[in-house]
Structures are given as structure tokens and as C-alpha cells.
Scaffold this motif. Structure first.
Motif, PDB file in Angstrom:
ATOM      1  N   VAL A 109       0.651   8.745  -5.458  1.00 12.12           N
ATOM      2  CA  VAL A 109      -0.151   7.423  -5.237  1.00 12.12           C
ATOM      3  C   VAL A 109      -0.925   7.413  -4.029  1.00 12.12           C
ATOM      4  O   VAL A 109      -0.114   7.588  -2.931  1.00 12.12           O
ATOM      5  N   GLU A 110      -2.114   7.208  -4.046  1.00 17.82           N
ATOM      6  CA  GLU A 110      -3.019   7.350  -2.817  1.00 17.82           C
ATOM      7  C   GLU A 110      -4.030   6.049  -2.603  1.00 17.82           C
ATOM      8  O   GLU A 110      -4.052   5.517  -3.518  1.00 17.82           O
ATOM      9  N   VAL A 111      -4.445   5.965  -1.425  1.00 13.00           N
ATOM     10  CA  VAL A 111      -5.392   4.766  -1.198  1.00 13.00           C
ATOM     11  C   VAL A 111      -6.539   5.438  -0.505  1.00 13.00           C
ATOM     12  O   VAL A 111      -6.164   6.160   0.371  1.00 13.00           O
ATOM     13  N   GLY A 143       0.625   0.008  -5.483  1.00  7.72           N
ATOM     14  CA  GLY A 143       0.789   0.463  -4.172  1.00  7.72           C
ATOM     15  C   GLY A 143       2.019   0.873  -3.823  1.00  7.72           C
ATOM     16  O   GLY A 143       2.412   1.512  -2.976  1.00  7.72           O
ATOM     17  N   ASN A 197      -9.599   1.486  -2.605  1.00 10.10           N
ATOM     18  CA  ASN A 197      -8.910   1.312  -3.945  1.00 10.10           C
ATOM     19  C   ASN A 197      -7.492   2.227  -3.891  1.00 10.10           C
ATOM     20  O   ASN A 197      -7.275   3.189  -3.149  1.00 10.10           O
ATOM     21  N   VAL A 198      -6.460   1.854  -4.528  1.00 12.63           N
ATOM     22  CA  VAL A 198      -5.069   2.253  -4.701  1.00 12.63           C
ATOM     23  C   VAL A 198      -5.402   3.164  -6.009  1.00 12.63           C
ATOM     24  O   VAL A 198      -5.842   2.496  -7.181  1.00 12.63           O
ATOM     25  N   GLN A 216       0.816  -1.153  -0.124  1.00 16.65           N
ATOM     26  CA  GLN A 216       0.089  -0.102   0.069  1.00 16.65           C
ATOM     27  C   GLN A 216       0.890   1.036  -0.077  1.00 16.65           C
ATOM     28  O   GLN A 216       2.012   1.299   0.586  1.00 16.65           O
ATOM     29  N   PRO A 217       0.367   2.344  -0.806  1.00 16.80           N
ATOM     30  CA  PRO A 217       1.260   3.616  -0.526  1.00 16.80           C
ATOM     31  C   PRO A 217       1.421   4.256   0.628  1.00 16.80           C
ATOM     32  O   PRO A 217       0.480   4.055   1.426  1.00 16.80           O
ATOM     33  N   GLY A 243      -7.606  -1.989  -3.057  1.00 14.44           N
ATOM     34  CA  GLY A 243      -6.600  -1.785  -1.970  1.00 14.44           C
ATOM     35  C   GLY A 243      -6.954  -1.390  -0.506  1.00 14.44           C
ATOM     36  O   GLY A 243      -8.386  -1.563  -0.448  1.00 14.44           O
ATOM     37  N   TYR A 263     -11.526  -6.547  -0.065  1.00 15.93           N
ATOM     38  CA  TYR A 263     -10.839  -5.119   0.177  1.00 15.93           C
ATOM     39  C   TYR A 263     -11.587  -4.114   0.218  1.00 15.93           C
ATOM     40  O   TYR A 263     -12.805  -3.936  -0.287  1.00 15.93           O
TER      41      TYR A 263
END
Length: 221
Positions: free
Chosen positions: A170-172, A145, A210-211, A38-39, A198, A207
């Protein structure tokens, strides 16, 4: 993915967050050990004071590095060298309920692009989506991610050219707080979003978010 108010020539009304990976394979292998990366907060966008957080990431330096828009041309392949992605692209439409369709889950090295919207490289927001995993294990965007700011994304186009994008952030996002306008909203320059599942993982629902990768066009070849 969730809903948004409009992309390109058509509107996506509701895209379930579970469509791009359920994490079913994690149940037998241990979610803590095998969950996709994950980011970190460092890969997210920097928000200036007073900035509208629902708009796409816009850094002055990134804006200066933007390349002129390319003519419309459907894409054939996406490559992200730093995370070892090289995958063909299929066109994605909408389901009967108005949600974005997804690539077949059994084809783990296949991604899709929203063909009713912007083509990658022309002015606007182009959308690419792919599975993070399937029932057998990791899929095309399993390592999305782990992507870093400044990384290059290459999109081969049917006109014989390749559009080159640089990653801005890059975000989640949790499914309940997905920023539709920020992700899907119109852009004044050529931009790209790459999306997969994500966030948190639940054994009962899969999940939880989202990523999303934000990128802009920097050149072509």
C-alpha cells in the motif's frame, strides 16, 4: 490519479488527482483531525538491489502463492473486510478528454472498475477506483490508506464466483511523481490495483496525490 501509457485495450491519457476526493468537507471539520489515514513506509514494497522501481511489486513468496487466472467476467462488488468496505462496482470508461471517468461523488459507497481493461481475476492489471470523500464526509475508500500487507480483497463476479486477492503493498504517491508504469503497467499474473486520493492536503487544491493498493490473485470461490 494521473496519466499512463496504456491499460488493457485502451489508454488513459490524463486522470486528475482531484477526481476521487477534494477534501471539501475537511474545511469545516479540521483537516488534521479528520484527514483519511495514509500508509506507512512499512506497508510499501521492498525493493531489491538493482530492481526496476517502475515495475509492479513482485515478491518471490507472493509469486509462488499466485492462483491460476480466471476467465474474464465483469465484477459486481468489492469487499475489503479489514477496513469494512463492501461496495457495488460500476463500469468506468473514458471522458472525452481521455481521462478515466469516476463514480458519482454523491454516491459515497460506490466504486468503479475500468471496464475497457482487465477484469479482476484474469491475467493482467485490473483497476478499481473510488472516492476517499465527498462534500458530506468520508466515502467508500476513506480508510484505504490503513490497509495492511496480507489483507484480503474480495471481488464478486457476474459468473457467480468471487476472486480473492492478497495485498502486496500500500503506497502513496505525489501527483507530480506518480509511477504510471508501476501502477498501470501490464502484469504476467492476475493483479489488482485499488486507487483513491491521498497524500498531502491543501485547502486550495485538495489532495496532492493518490493511495494505491497492489494485490495479486490467491484464489477464488
Amino acid at each position: 490519479m494521473r496519466s499512463h501509457r496504456g491499460v488493457g485495450d485502451a489508454a488513459i491519457s490524463a486522470v486528475t488527482v482531484l477526481a476521487l476526493g477534494s477534501g471539501a468537507w475537511l474545511l469545516g471539520n479540521g483537516a488534521q483531525t479528520h484527514a483519511p489515514p495514509q500508509p506507512s513506509a512499512a506497508q510499501g514494497r521492498e525493493i531489491a538491489r538493482g530492481e526496476d522501481t517502475d515495475r509492479s511489486p513482485t515478491d518471490p513468496a507472493a509469486a509462488r502463492s499466485s492462483a491460476p487466472a480466471l476467465p474474464p467476467s465483469p465484477p459486481d462488488r468489492i469487499r475489503i473486510p479489514s477496513i469494512r468496505v463492501s461496495a457495488p462496482l460500476m463500469g468506468l470508461g473514458l471522458t472525452r478528454t481521455g481521462s478515466l471517468d469516476v463514480p458519482p461523488a454523491e454516491r459515497k459507497n460506490l466504486a468503479g472498475w475500468y471496464e475497457a481493461g482487465t477484469t479482476p481475476g484474469e491475467t493482467g492489471t485490473a483497476i478499481v477506483a473510488g472516492h476517499v470523500d465527498n462534500a458530506d464526509g468520508p466515502a467508500v475508500f476513506y480508510r484505504l490508506g490503513a490497509l495492511k500487507k496480507g489483507s484480503t480483497i474480495e471481488v464478486d463476479r457476474r459468473d457467480g464466483g468471487t476472486a480473492l486477492f492478497s495485498v502486496d503493498a500500500v503506497e502513496v504517491y505525489d501527483a507530480k511523481a506518480f509511477p504510471d508504469e508501476k501502477v498501470y503497467g501490464a502484469a504476467r499474473r492476475p493483479e489488482l490495483r485499488v486507487i483513491t486520493c491521498g497524500g498531502g492536503y491543501s485547502r486550495t487544491t485538495g489532495y496532492q496525490g493518490n493511495v494505491v493498493v497492489f494485490a495479486h490473485l490467491t484464489g477464488s470461490r
